[in-house]
Motif scaffolding. Structure first.
Motif, PDB file in Angstrom:
ATOM      1  N   SER A 225       0.806  -1.234   0.000  1.00 48.31           N
ATOM      2  CA  SER A 225       0.000   0.000   0.000  1.00 48.31           C
ATOM      3  C   SER A 225       0.835   1.278   0.000  1.00 48.31           C
ATOM      4  O   SER A 225       0.342   2.334   0.381  1.00 48.31           O
ATOM      5  N   ARG A 226       2.076   1.182  -0.414  1.00 46.05           N
ATOM      6  CA  ARG A 226       2.902   2.387  -0.546  1.00 46.05           C
ATOM      7  C   ARG A 226       2.801   2.880  -1.983  1.00 46.05           C
ATOM      8  O   ARG A 226       3.215   2.201  -2.913  1.00 46.05           O
ATOM      9  N   PHE A 227       2.269   4.075  -2.149  1.00 49.76           N
ATOM     10  CA  PHE A 227       1.995   4.620  -3.483  1.00 49.76           C
ATOM     11  C   PHE A 227       3.238   5.316  -4.023  1.00 49.76           C
ATOM     12  O   PHE A 227       3.708   6.305  -3.462  1.00 49.76           O
ATOM     13  N   ASN A 228       3.757   4.784  -5.127  1.00 47.18           N
ATOM     14  CA  ASN A 228       4.926   5.375  -5.773  1.00 47.18           C
ATOM     15  C   ASN A 228       4.511   6.418  -6.799  1.00 47.18           C
ATOM     16  O   ASN A 228       3.606   6.171  -7.613  1.00 47.18           O
ATOM     17  N   ALA A 229       5.178   7.577  -6.769  1.00 46.51           N
ATOM     18  CA  ALA A 229       5.062   8.504  -7.886  1.00 46.51           C
ATOM     19  C   ALA A 229       5.606   7.819  -9.132  1.00 46.51           C
ATOM     20  O   ALA A 229       6.502   6.965  -9.056  1.00 46.51           O
TER      21      ALA A 229
ATOM     22  N   MET B 291      11.561   7.967   5.319  1.00 51.11           N
ATOM     23  CA  MET B 291      11.193   8.402   6.661  1.00 51.11           C
ATOM     24  C   MET B 291      10.392   7.287   7.318  1.00 51.11           C
ATOM     25  O   MET B 291       9.502   6.698   6.683  1.00 51.11           O
ATOM     26  N   ARG B 292      10.680   7.020   8.572  1.00 46.49           N
ATOM     27  CA  ARG B 292      10.013   5.938   9.290  1.00 46.49           C
ATOM     28  C   ARG B 292       9.244   6.480  10.492  1.00 46.49           C
ATOM     29  O   ARG B 292       9.642   7.490  11.091  1.00 46.49           O
ATOM     30  N   ALA B 293       8.177   5.796  10.823  1.00 42.52           N
ATOM     31  CA  ALA B 293       7.338   6.225  11.942  1.00 42.52           C
ATOM     32  C   ALA B 293       8.097   6.084  13.258  1.00 42.52           C
ATOM     33  O   ALA B 293       8.688   5.035  13.537  1.00 42.52           O
ATOM     34  N   LYS B 294       8.067   7.145  14.058  1.00 45.76           N
ATOM     35  CA  LYS B 294       8.727   7.112  15.364  1.00 45.76           C
ATOM     36  C   LYS B 294       7.819   6.527  16.443  1.00 45.76           C
ATOM     37  O   LYS B 294       8.289   6.119  17.498  1.00 45.76           O
ATOM     38  N   VAL B 295       6.519   6.510  16.163  1.00 49.97           N
ATOM     39  CA  VAL B 295       5.551   5.924  17.098  1.00 49.97           C
ATOM     40  C   VAL B 295       4.537   5.122  16.300  1.00 49.97           C
ATOM     41  O   VAL B 295       4.454   5.227  15.077  1.00 49.97           O
ATOM     42  N   SER B 296       3.746   4.318  17.001  1.00 54.33           N
ATOM     43  CA  SER B 296       2.666   3.558  16.369  1.00 54.33           C
ATOM     44  C   SER B 296       1.347   4.309  16.528  1.00 54.33           C
ATOM     45  O   SER B 296       1.170   5.094  17.459  1.00 54.33           O
ATOM     46  N   GLY B 297       0.411   4.063  15.594  1.00 53.05           N
ATOM     47  CA  GLY B 297      -0.897   4.694  15.710  1.00 53.05           C
ATOM     48  C   GLY B 297      -1.591   4.855  14.377  1.00 53.05           C
ATOM     49  O   GLY B 297      -1.268   4.181  13.386  1.00 53.05           O
ATOM     50  N   LEU B 298      -2.559   5.762  14.347  1.00 55.09           N
ATOM     51  CA  LEU B 298      -3.312   6.069  13.133  1.00 55.09           C
ATOM     52  C   LEU B 298      -2.557   7.114  12.325  1.00 55.09           C
ATOM     53  O   LEU B 298      -2.201   8.168  12.846  1.00 55.09           O
ATOM     54  N   LEU B 299      -2.325   6.817  11.039  1.00 61.30           N
ATOM     55  CA  LEU B 299      -1.635   7.757  10.160  1.00 61.30           C
ATOM     56  C   LEU B 299      -2.680   8.655   9.500  1.00 61.30           C
ATOM     57  O   LEU B 299      -3.531   8.183   8.746  1.00 61.30           O
TER      58      LEU B 299
ATOM     59  N   ILE C   5      -3.040   2.583   9.504  1.00 58.62           N
ATOM     60  CA  ILE C   5      -2.414   2.232  10.775  1.00 58.62           C
ATOM     61  C   ILE C   5      -0.947   1.893  10.531  1.00 58.62           C
ATOM     62  O   ILE C   5      -0.628   1.119   9.620  1.00 58.62           O
ATOM     63  N   VAL C   6      -0.044   2.488  11.314  1.00 56.60           N
ATOM     64  CA  VAL C   6       1.386   2.214  11.188  1.00 56.60           C
ATOM     65  C   VAL C   6       1.957   1.813  12.542  1.00 56.60           C
ATOM     66  O   VAL C   6       1.424   2.164  13.601  1.00 56.60           O
ATOM     67  N   TYR C   7       3.042   1.067  12.461  1.00 54.97           N
ATOM     68  CA  TYR C   7       3.792   0.703  13.650  1.00 54.97           C
ATOM     69  C   TYR C   7       5.119   1.451  13.657  1.00 54.97           C
ATOM     70  O   TYR C   7       5.629   1.861  12.607  1.00 54.97           O
ATOM     71  N   GLN C   8       5.652   1.612  14.835  1.00 52.97           N
ATOM     72  CA  GLN C   8       6.949   2.256  14.974  1.00 52.97           C
ATOM     73  C   GLN C   8       7.967   1.562  14.079  1.00 52.97           C
ATOM     74  O   GLN C   8       8.106   0.350  14.092  1.00 52.97           O
ATOM     75  N   GLY C   9       8.657   2.342  13.250  1.00 55.06           N
ATOM     76  CA  GLY C   9       9.642   1.796  12.324  1.00 55.06           C
ATOM     77  C   GLY C   9       9.138   1.568  10.922  1.00 55.06           C
ATOM     78  O   GLY C   9       9.939   1.309  10.005  1.00 55.06           O
ATOM     79  N   ASP C  10       7.821   1.657  10.708  1.00 55.36           N
ATOM     80  CA  ASP C  10       7.283   1.486   9.358  1.00 55.36           C
ATOM     81  C   ASP C  10       7.727   2.625   8.446  1.00 55.36           C
ATOM     82  O   ASP C  10       7.769   3.790   8.848  1.00 55.36           O
ATOM     83  N   ALA C  11       8.040   2.281   7.188  1.00 56.19           N
ATOM     84  CA  ALA C  11       8.351   3.305   6.196  1.00 56.19           C
ATOM     85  C   ALA C  11       7.070   4.047   5.825  1.00 56.19           C
ATOM     86  O   ALA C  11       6.060   3.415   5.484  1.00 56.19           O
TER      87      ALA C  11
END
Length: 317
Positions: free
Chosen positions: A142-146, A246-254, A300-306
């Motif tokens: 689900s990562r959208f590339n230009a 860039m990676r998520a520093k925390v988990s939660g709703l993006l 939803i992302v977890y800590q460390g996710d791109a």
């Protein structure tokens, strides 16, 4: 031209089925390869997609090229393989049933794993016939590339071909060991890797960019028939010589992600990550100026996710 023990005559378009394995139901598995030859000699171009079975945008690009008969060349030969990883396509997954990523299995093995055998057949029975490759992909998970082309740095001919294709972005990217692009390079085949869109999604704008770029590429070699009109790109192509995730520093709703293709300055708010109970919300800010070339569309992302891919060094062509 002889391909998989079948002859394709000059002026002929023929669908040849590559048969390597069967489903567990004993049903034959066939991978259609559409070969179109002109009566006039010229280069052979392979248009491939579906190395990852869930990357539908690339499959749609090659599908439309065949449907619109762009694949019937004025000179030379065009080979189209819309779906290479037919197992993944059926199961709507990136990998083969053996869990392996086909794009890390090249050059493959005749007696290896299922994915390795597929890689072996491509390298030994298809690539020896080919001069140029455009391999179409989309962003995974689900990562959208230009819309972008990727080439290894220091290859002037590939850069020139990329400029002819003229996507919004050209990204320097080293060949990865075991990849299809690496296998092409080792055989002296000039390969462009197109990225655009995300897995399990078809974006019409991405498809249009891929089709129009392919037409410009074919026209450069005198392979595009006269009834097709070339669309000249309106914008300059931006070459990205360095980039960072860039990676998520925390988990939660993006929440409230910035759009792909956007040029941002250092400190620009790109999104926020919030906990589901309304207590905390962390802002994500750009660490430097650059173009956003990939956005994670998951909620939803977890800590460390791109979560974002942003350019660092650019030049305009």
């Amino acid at each position: 031209m002889k391909i998989l023990n079948e002859i394709v005559q000059p002026g002929e378009t023929k669908t040849i089925n590559l048969e390597i394995a069967k489903f567990h139901t004993a049903t034959k598995l066939k991978i259609p390869i559409i070969v179109s030859r002109s009566k006039i000699d010229g280069p052979t171009v392979l248009l491939s997609s579906g190395l990852h079975g869930d990357e539908l945008n690339g499959i749609d690009i090659v599908r439309q090229i065949i449907f619109k008969k762009i694949n019937i060349p004025k000179r030379g030969t065009i080979i189209c393989i819309p779906v290479i990883n037919i197992f993944g396509f059926i199961n709507k997954t990136r990998e083969f049933p053996d869990g392996r990523d086909l794009n890390r299995m090249f050059p493959g093995s005749k007696n290896g794993s299922l994915a390795s055998r597929f890689a072996y057949h491509l390298v030994n029975y298809i690539l020896p016939l080919v001069d140029y490759v455009i391999d179409f992909h989309a962003g995974g998970q689900s990562r959208f590339n230009a819309a972008q082309l990727r080439v290894a740095p220091g290859n002037d001919e590939l850069e020139d071909l990329a400029k002819i294709f003229h996507p919004p972005f050209l990204l320097y990217s080293n060949n990865i060991s075991g990849s299809f692009r690496s296998a092409c390079s080792k055989k002296g085949i000039k390969a462009l890797l197109f990225e655009g869109g995300k897995s399990m999604d078809i974006n019409s704008n991405i498809s249009t960019i891929g089709i129009e770029g392919t037409m410009r590429f074919l026209n450069h070699f005198g392979m595009l028939r006269d009834q097709f009109e070339i669309t000249e790109p309106q914008d300059k192509m931006t070459t990205i010589t360095n980039s960072a995730w860039m990676r998520a520093k925390v988990s939660g709703l993006l929440i409230d992600q910035i759009s792909v293709n956007t040029f941002v300055k250092k400190g620009t708010i790109l999104a926020s990550i919030a906990d589901p109970y309304g207590k905390e919300s962390a802002l994500i800010k750009a660490p430097h100026e650059g173009y956003i070339i990939n956005v994670n569309d998951v909620p939803i992302v977890y800590q460390g996710d791109a979560i974002f891919h942003i350019s660092k060094k650019i030049k305009h062509d």
